[in-house]
Design a protein around this motif. Structure first.
Motif, PDB file in Angstrom:
ATOM      1  N   LEU A   1       0.851  -1.185   0.000  1.00 46.38           N
ATOM      2  CA  LEU A   1       0.000   0.000   0.000  1.00 46.38           C
ATOM      3  C   LEU A   1       0.893   1.243   0.000  1.00 46.38           C
ATOM      4  CD1 LEU A   1      -2.736   1.544   0.413  1.00 46.38           C
ATOM      5  CD2 LEU A   1      -2.337   1.272   2.880  1.00 46.38           C
ATOM      6  N   THR A   2       0.645   2.142  -0.946  1.00 50.13           N
ATOM      7  CA  THR A   2       1.357   3.414  -0.991  1.00 50.13           C
ATOM      8  C   THR A   2       0.339   4.544  -0.939  1.00 50.13           C
ATOM      9  OG1 THR A   2       3.143   2.466  -2.330  1.00 50.13           O
ATOM     10  CG2 THR A   2       2.955   4.862  -2.281  1.00 50.13           C
ATOM     11  N   VAL A   3       0.496   5.393   0.073  1.00 54.34           N
ATOM     12  CA  VAL A   3      -0.396   6.547   0.242  1.00 54.34           C
ATOM     13  C   VAL A   3       0.469   7.806   0.240  1.00 54.34           C
ATOM     14  CG1 VAL A   3      -2.060   7.703   1.741  1.00 54.34           C
ATOM     15  CG2 VAL A   3      -2.092   5.208   1.538  1.00 54.34           C
ATOM     16  N   ASN A   4       0.239   8.657  -0.749  1.00 51.87           N
ATOM     17  CA  ASN A   4       1.013   9.903  -0.905  1.00 51.87           C
ATOM     18  C   ASN A   4       2.520   9.650  -0.823  1.00 51.87           C
ATOM     19  OD1 ASN A   4      -1.331  11.281  -1.286  1.00 51.87           O
ATOM     20  ND2 ASN A   4      -1.233  12.501   0.586  1.00 51.87           N
ATOM     21  N   GLY A   5       2.949   8.600  -1.539  1.00 56.66           N
ATOM     22  CA  GLY A   5       4.368   8.309  -1.654  1.00 56.66           C
ATOM     23  C   GLY A   5       4.966   7.491  -0.525  1.00 56.66           C
ATOM     24  N   ILE A   6       4.177   7.193   0.503  1.00 52.99           N
ATOM     25  CA  ILE A   6       4.673   6.405   1.645  1.00 52.99           C
ATOM     26  C   ILE A   6       4.210   4.963   1.475  1.00 52.99           C
ATOM     27  CG2 ILE A   6       4.661   6.121   4.138  1.00 52.99           C
ATOM     28  CD1 ILE A   6       4.180   9.112   4.380  1.00 52.99           C
ATOM     29  N   GLN A   7       5.151   4.048   1.311  1.00 55.68           N
ATOM     30  CA  GLN A   7       4.827   2.644   1.059  1.00 55.68           C
ATOM     31  C   GLN A   7       4.910   1.830   2.340  1.00 55.68           C
ATOM     32  OE1 GLN A   7       6.987  -0.206   1.191  1.00 55.68           O
ATOM     33  NE2 GLN A   7       5.556  -1.666   0.278  1.00 55.68           N
ATOM     34  N   GLN A   8       4.010   0.876   2.479  1.00 58.02           N
ATOM     35  CA  GLN A   8       4.073  -0.082   3.582  1.00 58.02           C
ATOM     36  C   GLN A   8       3.443  -1.392   3.148  1.00 58.02           C
ATOM     37  OE1 GLN A   8       1.507   0.821   7.017  1.00 58.02           O
ATOM     38  NE2 GLN A   8       0.394   2.306   5.750  1.00 58.02           N
ATOM     39  N   TRP A   9       3.912  -2.483   3.761  1.00 56.42           N
ATOM     40  CA  TRP A   9       3.341  -3.803   3.510  1.00 56.42           C
ATOM     41  C   TRP A   9       2.202  -4.019   4.491  1.00 56.42           C
ATOM     42  CZ3 TRP A   9       4.480  -6.223  -0.788  1.00 56.42           C
ATOM     43  CH2 TRP A   9       5.703  -5.988  -1.410  1.00 56.42           C
ATOM     44  N   ILE A  10       1.067  -4.468   3.973  1.00 52.96           N
ATOM     45  CA  ILE A  10      -0.110  -4.646   4.817  1.00 52.96           C
ATOM     46  C   ILE A  10      -0.691  -6.043   4.611  1.00 52.96           C
ATOM     47  CG2 ILE A  10      -0.642  -2.187   4.774  1.00 52.96           C
ATOM     48  CD1 ILE A  10      -2.939  -2.875   2.794  1.00 52.96           C
ATOM     49  N   TYR A  11      -1.491  -6.448   5.576  1.00 52.16           N
ATOM     50  CA  TYR A  11      -2.249  -7.695   5.472  1.00 52.16           C
ATOM     51  C   TYR A  11      -3.696  -7.364   5.786  1.00 52.16           C
ATOM     52  CZ  TYR A  11      -4.023 -12.386   6.174  1.00 52.16           C
ATOM     53  OH  TYR A  11      -4.756 -13.541   6.075  1.00 52.16           O
ATOM     54  N   ILE A  12      -4.596  -7.773   4.902  1.00 53.99           N
ATOM     55  CA  ILE A  12      -6.025  -7.505   5.060  1.00 53.99           C
ATOM     56  C   ILE A  12      -6.752  -8.814   5.320  1.00 53.99           C
ATOM     57  CG2 ILE A  12      -8.118  -6.677   3.928  1.00 53.99           C
ATOM     58  CD1 ILE A  12      -6.387  -4.789   2.301  1.00 53.99           C
ATOM     59  N   ASN A  13      -7.444  -8.871   6.424  1.00 55.36           N
ATOM     60  CA  ASN A  13      -8.301 -10.017   6.738  1.00 55.36           C
ATOM     61  C   ASN A  13      -9.135  -9.642   7.951  1.00 55.36           C
ATOM     62  OD1 ASN A  13      -9.467 -12.489   7.573  1.00 55.36           O
ATOM     63  ND2 ASN A  13      -7.804 -13.640   6.611  1.00 55.36           N
ATOM     64  N   ASP A  14     -10.433  -9.459   7.756  1.00 54.10           N
ATOM     65  CA  ASP A  14     -11.297  -9.000   8.839  1.00 54.10           C
ATOM     66  C   ASP A  14     -11.521 -10.051   9.915  1.00 54.10           C
ATOM     67  OD1 ASP A  14     -11.518  -6.490   7.789  1.00 54.10           O
ATOM     68  OD2 ASP A  14     -13.401  -6.881   6.720  1.00 54.10           O
ATOM     69  N   GLU A  15     -11.122 -11.282   9.675  1.00 53.13           N
ATOM     70  CA  GLU A  15     -11.236 -12.304  10.720  1.00 53.13           C
ATOM     71  C   GLU A  15     -10.312 -12.007  11.898  1.00 53.13           C
ATOM     72  OE1 GLU A  15     -11.301 -16.487   9.860  1.00 53.13           O
ATOM     73  OE2 GLU A  15     -11.773 -16.092   7.759  1.00 53.13           O
ATOM     74  N   LEU A  16      -9.294 -11.185  11.702  1.00 53.69           N
ATOM     75  CA  LEU A  16      -8.328 -10.913  12.766  1.00 53.69           C
ATOM     76  C   LEU A  16      -8.786  -9.819  13.717  1.00 53.69           C
ATOM     77  CD1 LEU A  16      -4.945 -10.989  10.801  1.00 53.69           C
ATOM     78  CD2 LEU A  16      -6.183 -12.855  11.874  1.00 53.69           C
TER      79      LEU A  16
END
Length: 390
Positions: A246-261
């Motif tokens: 995910l990159t928001v306004n040039g800032i990148q980060q690795w994310i994990y999406i799962n609403d079970e958590l």
């Protein structure tokens, strides 16, 4: 008559160098809700036995090699959650402490093969003199050997892997590191800016099955705000559960999406995929039959190394020596510390205390119950204090 013949699909083992048998008993492994449905639909059973997750699939035993009755499609995903059951785990494991919203992510898409094992963690980075390293950091020498930093180094003040005062050889295994950590995000969240923004540019990259990297654009959008905003609603609910960049306004980060958590205390996620490539993702062969032997995956934790600090009750000066001559201490003293960090283990070292011309062996070794910190030079280390009644 019903023909029931279960064949091995894949196995995941948890290993930890703290334990003398290397088998890690510190986790419960549970399938996600979606995976429960996937397992049932494919007539697959998944059970945890001790430190292993073992899966088997109902096959047509009249065919050799056996084929699952329900074909396992390319792209099939099996997600499992690792829940930590030992409160002392971080004390004896070479990881930073638990952080809210952080999870570790393991997958066979990492294609990490070393020392005869297929690891689910990402590959340990090769040593780079341009990087800064702190005690506990792991690097590879580029030929499969893992090293642990025992002293800091940085650009302009580098110490290569031959410097025994700054690096310790571990072995040829691949261990998880903070490079395996992701930020867990719910599918719909309020994204906070560091400072008010007039607009936002969002880019999300997913896994590209052809390139086998996270370079596939799955979402891109620019939003202009009527007034500078400190946050905005980020809706990623259309994405499949998994890992993304995910990159928001040039800032990148690795994310994990799962609403079970959202309501669980998950330490890590295991994602096993059936992909055509890389080879580490082949759960079945080209004809749809089981692979023999079935894929066997490993997750390996490295034990934490600490400075050992012996405190003699008599306050007299003594000497402590390692009979194997691997580790050395600042002798003689009434408070004796190791010269370098020593890996914690439930397999005791054979150490000898010499006090008033008497030898005492073996003596107590460090355990993970009590950790403090100690400063040596410019570095701060975790420290294990051991009180000896001599």
């Amino acid at each position: 008559m019903i023909d029931i013949n279960f064949g091995s699909l894949f196995t995941v083992e948890l290993l930890h160098s703290y334990y003398k048998d290397q088998l890690c008993p510190d986790f419960n492994i549970l399938p996600s809700n979606q995976t429960v449905k996937t397992l049932g639909g494919h007539q697959i059973i998944a059970r945890q036995y001790s430190n292993q997750l073992i899966t088997g699939v109902n096959c047509n035993g009249k065919i050799n090699p056996p084929k699952p009755f329900t074909a396992i499609e390319t792209g099939a995903q099996f997600t499992f959650f690792m829940q930590l059951n030992n409160p002392l785990f971080f004390n004896y494991t070479n990881l930073s402490s638990a952080t809210p919203g952080k999870i570790y992510y393991f997958t066979n898409r990492n294609n990490n093969v070393s020392n005869g094992k297929t690891f689910l963690s990402s590959k340990i980075a090769v040593y780079n003199a341009a990087n800064t390293y702190a005690p506990g950091d792991l690097v590879s020498n580029g030929t499969g050997i893992t090293y642990r930093a025992i002293g800091s180094s940085k650009p302009g003040n580098t110490f290569n892997l031959t410097n025994a005062n700054h690096w310790m050889v571990v072995d040829k295994n691949q261990y998880l590191t903070e490079a395996d950590a992701l930020k867990w995000m719910p599918s719909i969240s309020a994204y906070q800016f560091a400072s008010p923004q007039a607009s936002v540019n969002i880019s999300v990259l997913g896994y590209d099955n052809i390139a086998t990297t996270y370079t596939q654009s799955v979402f891109s959008k620019t939003i202009a705000f009527a007034n500078p905003a400190s946050s905005f609603p980020l809706d990623l609910s259309f994405l499949q559960s998994g890992k993304y960049s995910l990159t928001v306004n040039g800032i990148q980060q690795w994310i994990y999406i799962n609403d079970e958590l959202s309501d669980s205390k998950t330490f890590a996620v295991i994602d096993i995929f059936n992909d055509a490539s890389p080879v580490s993702c082949n759960l079945i062969d080209g004809s749809g039959a089981l692979i023999n032997p079935a894929p066997h995956y490993s997750i390996y934790f490295l034990n934490r190394a600490t400075i050992w600090k012996y405190i003699l009750a008599s306050k007299q000066s003594g000497n402590i020596n390692d009979t194997a001559n691997l580790y050395h201490f600042a002798n003689p003293a009434s408070v004796i510390t190791s010269l370098t960090p020593i890996p914690l283990s439930n397999k005791a070292l054979n150490l000898k205390l010499t006090l008033n011309n008497h030898d005492y062996s073996p003596i107590a070794c460090a355990d993970p119950q009590r950790l403090v910190t100690i400063t040596k030079g410019t570095d701060t280390y975790p420290c294990s204090e051991i009180f000896l009644n001599f």
